[in-house]
Design an enzyme around this catalytic site. Structure first.
Site, mmCIF file in Angstrom:
data_model
loop_
_atom_site.group_PDB
_atom_site.id
_atom_site.type_symbol
_atom_site.label_atom_id
_atom_site.label_comp_id
_atom_site.label_asym_id
_atom_site.label_seq_id
_atom_site.Cartn_x
_atom_site.Cartn_y
_atom_site.Cartn_z
ATOM 1 N N ARG A 1 -11.608 -85.509 11.258
ATOM 2 C CA ARG A 1 -12.921 -85.709 11.889
ATOM 3 C C ARG A 1 -13.174 -84.763 13.053
ATOM 4 O O ARG A 1 -14.202 -84.849 13.724
ATOM 5 C CB ARG A 1 -13.026 -87.166 12.385
ATOM 6 N N CYS B 1 -7.338 -91.118 18.919
ATOM 7 C CA CYS B 1 -6.370 -90.317 18.153
ATOM 8 C C CYS B 1 -5.288 -91.230 17.549
ATOM 9 O O CYS B 1 -4.618 -91.972 18.272
ATOM 10 C CB CYS B 1 -5.734 -89.263 19.057
ATOM 11 N N CYS C 1 -6.164 -81.420 17.300
ATOM 12 C CA CYS C 1 -5.520 -82.397 16.427
ATOM 13 C C CYS C 1 -5.858 -82.087 14.965
ATOM 14 O O CYS C 1 -6.918 -81.556 14.660
ATOM 15 C CB CYS C 1 -5.990 -83.810 16.780
ATOM 16 N N ASP D 1 -6.599 -84.179 12.824
ATOM 17 C CA ASP D 1 -7.549 -85.203 12.363
ATOM 18 C C ASP D 1 -8.741 -84.572 11.629
ATOM 19 O O ASP D 1 -9.370 -83.650 12.146
ATOM 20 C CB ASP D 1 -8.041 -85.995 13.589
ATOM 21 N N HIS E 1 -8.792 -85.764 21.188
ATOM 22 C CA HIS E 1 -9.961 -86.608 20.879
ATOM 23 C C HIS E 1 -9.623 -88.064 21.156
ATOM 24 O O HIS E 1 -8.472 -88.484 21.051
ATOM 25 C CB HIS E 1 -10.405 -86.404 19.422
#
Ligand code: CO
Length: 221
Positions: free
Chosen positions: A46, A101, A42, A44, A98
């Site tokens: 993080r 998400c 992803c 993302d 994750h």
């Protein structure tokens, strides 16, 4: 908010630290890359691919998009897979999602966000296939958790169906495709028992992995 000046200073410090450990590191890497893994994860902020698995530059070939989706007509993702498999010769493709998400949550909530709704439609297609399992979850948190896992499992199946992976297996390559999920709250990876290699029936693996995910989210919690 970091300024551009700070980011460049960070970069110089990072390059110096690597150079201090291995003075040949950048010289060697600039000549060639030979990563063993392709990571599809992803976007993302993080979930930084290399850091999570402790790999250095050169060890992980990475493709990231919103909600780690592998779409059969996405030339960007397909080109990454083709280059990784045919040119770089990676042995393993890891699809890593994750928990928590935002893309998966938006697909679940069916809340309009703009252009990205079209991208998230692919997750909603997966939702439709697993509707009874999602409906059996006790609450929204369990439902999101399950869909984050199901999305990874479905994307592994999509990778397996690409012409590149099918071609590699037909040619006798021992290429493995697997699905993992990362916990934002503890920094730990979990294996979703969706591992497909040459000669494996990926649809059977998908059914087993989906059943295991459903058991975790519905029965035990
Ligand atoms: Co995400």
């Amino acid at each position: 908010m970091k300024t551009e000046r700070q980011l460049f200073a960070n970069n110089r410090a990072w390059a110096r630290a690597i150079d201090a450990r291995d003075p040949e590191f950048f010289a060697k890497l600039s000549q060639q890359q030979a990563p063993q893994y392709l990571w599809i994860g992803c976007a993302d902020s993080r979930v930084p691919a290399n850091e999570i698995v402790g790999l250095l530059p050169g060890e992980l070939f990475v493709h990231r998009n919103v909600a780690n989706v592998v779409v059969h007509t996405d030339l960007n993702c397909l080109s990454v897979i083709q280059y990784a498999v045919d040119v770089l010769g990676v042995d393993e493709i890891i699809v890593c999602g994750h928990y928590g998400c935002g893309g998966v949550a938006a697909a679940l909530a069916q809340r309009p966000l703009g252009l990205i709704d079209n991208w998230l439609r692919h997750i909603q297609d997966a939702m439709r296939r697993h509707r009874p399992l999602l409906d059996a979850c006790r609450g929204p948190a369990d439902r999101l958790r399950l869909l984050c896992e199901l999305n990874v499992i479905e994307q592994v199946a999509n990778v397996c169906q690409t012409t590149m992976v099918q071609g590699a297996w037909a040619g006798g390559r021992d290429l493995v495709v697997r699905g993992w999920i990362y916990g934002l709250d503890d920094g730990l990876l979990a294996d979703l028992a969706m591992r497909v290699g040459r000669g494996d029936d990926f649809e059977a693996r998908l059914r087993t992995a989906v059943a295991a995910a459903a058991t975790r989210s519905i029965s035990e919690r």
